[in-house]
Motif scaffolding. Structure first.
Motif, PDB file in Angstrom:
ATOM      1  N   SER A 152       0.838  -1.189   0.000  1.00  0.00           N
ATOM      2  CA  SER A 152       0.000   0.000   0.000  1.00  0.00           C
ATOM      3  C   SER A 152       0.876   1.243   0.000  1.00  0.00           C
ATOM      4  O   SER A 152       2.095   1.146  -0.193  1.00  0.00           O
ATOM      5  CB  SER A 152      -0.957   0.005   1.189  1.00  0.00           C
ATOM      6  OG  SER A 152      -1.997   0.945   0.968  1.00  0.00           O
ATOM      7  N   TYR A 153       0.271   2.398   0.246  1.00  0.00           N
ATOM      8  CA  TYR A 153       1.014   3.649   0.191  1.00  0.00           C
ATOM      9  C   TYR A 153       1.461   4.135   1.566  1.00  0.00           C
ATOM     10  O   TYR A 153       2.117   5.162   1.667  1.00  0.00           O
ATOM     11  CB  TYR A 153       0.188   4.734  -0.508  1.00  0.00           C
ATOM     12  CG  TYR A 153      -1.098   5.102   0.202  1.00  0.00           C
ATOM     13  CD1 TYR A 153      -1.146   6.150   1.119  1.00  0.00           C
ATOM     14  CD2 TYR A 153      -2.279   4.406  -0.051  1.00  0.00           C
ATOM     15  CE1 TYR A 153      -2.320   6.478   1.777  1.00  0.00           C
ATOM     16  CE2 TYR A 153      -3.458   4.741   0.597  1.00  0.00           C
ATOM     17  CZ  TYR A 153      -3.473   5.777   1.495  1.00  0.00           C
ATOM     18  OH  TYR A 153      -4.641   6.113   2.140  1.00  0.00           O
ATOM     19  N   LEU A 157      -1.522   0.625   6.282  1.00  0.00           N
ATOM     20  CA  LEU A 157      -2.330  -0.143   5.334  1.00  0.00           C
ATOM     21  C   LEU A 157      -1.582  -1.374   4.823  1.00  0.00           C
ATOM     22  O   LEU A 157      -2.183  -2.427   4.592  1.00  0.00           O
ATOM     23  CB  LEU A 157      -2.761   0.743   4.172  1.00  0.00           C
ATOM     24  CG  LEU A 157      -3.821   1.796   4.532  1.00  0.00           C
ATOM     25  CD1 LEU A 157      -3.945   2.831   3.417  1.00  0.00           C
ATOM     26  CD2 LEU A 157      -5.170   1.136   4.780  1.00  0.00           C
ATOM     27  N   ALA A 158      -0.266  -1.252   4.635  1.00  0.00           N
ATOM     28  CA  ALA A 158       0.516  -2.400   4.190  1.00  0.00           C
ATOM     29  C   ALA A 158       0.473  -3.520   5.222  1.00  0.00           C
ATOM     30  O   ALA A 158       0.373  -4.702   4.877  1.00  0.00           O
ATOM     31  CB  ALA A 158       1.957  -1.981   3.909  1.00  0.00           C
ATOM     32  N   ALA A 161      -2.882  -5.161   5.005  1.00  0.00           N
ATOM     33  CA  ALA A 161      -3.002  -5.928   3.759  1.00  0.00           C
ATOM     34  C   ALA A 161      -2.274  -7.265   3.837  1.00  0.00           C
ATOM     35  O   ALA A 161      -2.724  -8.261   3.254  1.00  0.00           O
ATOM     36  CB  ALA A 161      -2.469  -5.106   2.584  1.00  0.00           C
ATOM     37  N   VAL A 172      -3.127  -5.985  -1.982  1.00  0.00           N
ATOM     38  CA  VAL A 172      -2.787  -4.580  -2.167  1.00  0.00           C
ATOM     39  C   VAL A 172      -3.997  -3.721  -1.808  1.00  0.00           C
ATOM     40  O   VAL A 172      -5.140  -4.102  -2.083  1.00  0.00           O
ATOM     41  CB  VAL A 172      -2.331  -4.303  -3.613  1.00  0.00           C
ATOM     42  CG1 VAL A 172      -3.423  -4.668  -4.614  1.00  0.00           C
ATOM     43  CG2 VAL A 172      -1.922  -2.841  -3.791  1.00  0.00           C
ATOM     44  N   ILE A 173      -3.750  -2.601  -1.164  1.00  0.00           N
ATOM     45  CA  ILE A 173      -4.790  -1.604  -0.909  1.00  0.00           C
ATOM     46  C   ILE A 173      -4.359  -0.332  -1.623  1.00  0.00           C
ATOM     47  O   ILE A 173      -3.398   0.334  -1.214  1.00  0.00           O
ATOM     48  CB  ILE A 173      -4.976  -1.346   0.598  1.00  0.00           C
ATOM     49  CG1 ILE A 173      -5.360  -2.649   1.323  1.00  0.00           C
ATOM     50  CG2 ILE A 173      -6.054  -0.282   0.820  1.00  0.00           C
ATOM     51  CD1 ILE A 173      -5.462  -2.506   2.834  1.00  0.00           C
ATOM     52  N   ALA A 178      -8.662   2.948  -0.308  1.00  0.00           N
ATOM     53  CA  ALA A 178      -8.321   2.845   1.111  1.00  0.00           C
ATOM     54  C   ALA A 178      -9.487   3.202   2.029  1.00  0.00           C
ATOM     55  O   ALA A 178      -9.827   2.440   2.940  1.00  0.00           O
ATOM     56  CB  ALA A 178      -7.119   3.731   1.417  1.00  0.00           C
TER      57      ALA A 178
END
Length: 366
Positions: A152-153, A157-158, A161, A172-173, A178
């Motif tokens: 993710s960014y 979030l990573a 995920a 992946v997000i 998101a």
């Protein structure tokens, strides 16, 4: 005179790699006869605690931090493996070398997981999804073990995920997805929101991200203090923490869970000596000193005590031991003791690289 505005910063590409049931998987890798069978890494059945459970064991409702006795009741055929941290370190370093093939921005969280910033990477690849897939493939080829990954960014979030398609998967997000994803996410699934906080939120009617989003920053700050701003941001997909390849170590410790409860002071002092020697071994390897000495005492009823003393100067080995015994004597211990731990903090370190091989506790030795 007009000046050209600075170009916007690129959207970061963050990968969270998480090994699947790492300790247990290593044991099954090295002992083929254990593969496909319920297995835990931890102490003995009577006194130990589960450090890791294979996916076969998890089907019986067995998870890390569960008492070994309860795990054995849930699965009578359960295999207990003693932890071998030297072996986990060996494999972790191999995995780490794979990470560095792609980026130097690697932030290990523990022996079995790390964040990677691949926004600018050594391979010149534009797709973080492809990089994550390549890393997982190389880990499998080099170690024989499976890894899951989240892309993710941002780190928050990573991390979420990486848990979506476990084991041996990745997810992946994307930035545009998101907020909608987080609105549906149960509050207990938010990385960084533990059981106690989740229960507190649920009493307020916060059961998922959408519920959390309805509360103002002022309300969340009032209820959760400084963490309120964090909760307000993360549900909106905002998390600015960077991947830090170096971290500051705040403490070093070792602890020991015993086969039999300790009753007398002589027993406690004798067993504490072994824990002390482990601490000394670790500070000698790292050249570490600490001014605060903390004694940890866990009783047979699982109640916990800590006793600390901060010295004016960094103590030598003799002073550490003398202080540890002083803390043990500080107040009469009336209940049987199942665990003793000893730690140092207020360290003489400003910045230290975290190695995958660090293991600051020995909770499974007897």
């Amino acid at each position: 005179m007009e000046t050209n505005p600075e170009p916007p910063s690129p959207i970061r590409k963050i990968i969270h790699v998480d090994m699947d049931a790492f300790y247990a998987s290593v044991e099954q890798l090295d002992r083929p006869e254990w593969r496909g069978k319920p297995l835990v890494v931890g102490g003995n059945v009577a006194r130990g605690v589960v450090a890791a459970a294979s996916y076969e064991a998890r089907r019986y409702g067995i998870f890390s931090a569960m008492s070994s006795a309860l795990a054995a009741k849930k699965c009578p055929q359960l295999i207990f493996a003693r932890p071998r941290f030297y072996r986990y370190k060996e494999i972790s370093l191999q995995i780490r070398e794979i990470f560095y093939e792609y980026t130097d921005l690697v932030e290990p969280l523990s022996l079995d997981e790390a964040f990677l910033d691949v926004t600018e990477n050594k391979m010149g690849l534009k797709s973080a999804i492809l990089i994550a897939k390549q890393i997982r493939t190389k880990i499998k080829e080099k170690t024989g073990l499976n890894a899951s990954a989240g892309v993710s960014y941002n780190k928050f979030l990573a991390k979420i995920a990486s848990d979506l398609n476990k084991p041996n998967g990745q997810a992946v997000i994307l930035p545009q997805d998101a907020e909608a994803f987080l609105e549906k996410l149960p509050i207990g699934k938010f990385f960084g929101i533990g059981k106690v906080t989740a229960e507190k939120m649920q009493k307020l009617g916060i059961h998922n991200g959408m519920d959390l989003k309805q509360f103002s920053l002022q309300f969340l700050t009032k209820k959760f203090g400084k963490s309120g701003l964090h909760y307000y941001n993360i549900v909106r997909g905002i998390h600015l923490s960077q991947v830090h390849p170096h971290r500051t170590r705040k403490s070093l410790s070792a602890e020991n869970t015993f086969d039999k409860d300790l009753i007398t002071f002589q027993e406690m002092e004798s067993k504490l000596r072994y824990v002390f020697e482990e601490v000394i071994s670790r500070i000698e390897r790292g050249g570490i000193k600490g001014r605060t000495i903390t004694l940890k005492i866990k009783h047979s009823d699982f109640t916990l005590q800590t006793r600390s003393k901060t010295l004016e100067q960094y103590p030598d080995q003799e002073m550490i031991w003398t202080t540890a015994v002083e803390l043990l004597n500080q107040e009469e211990i009336v209940k049987p003791v199942r665990l003793l731990g000893l730690g140092l903090s207020n360290l003489n370190i400003t910045e230290e690289q975290v190695h995958f091989g660090q293991q600051l506790k020995i909770p499974f030795e007897t």
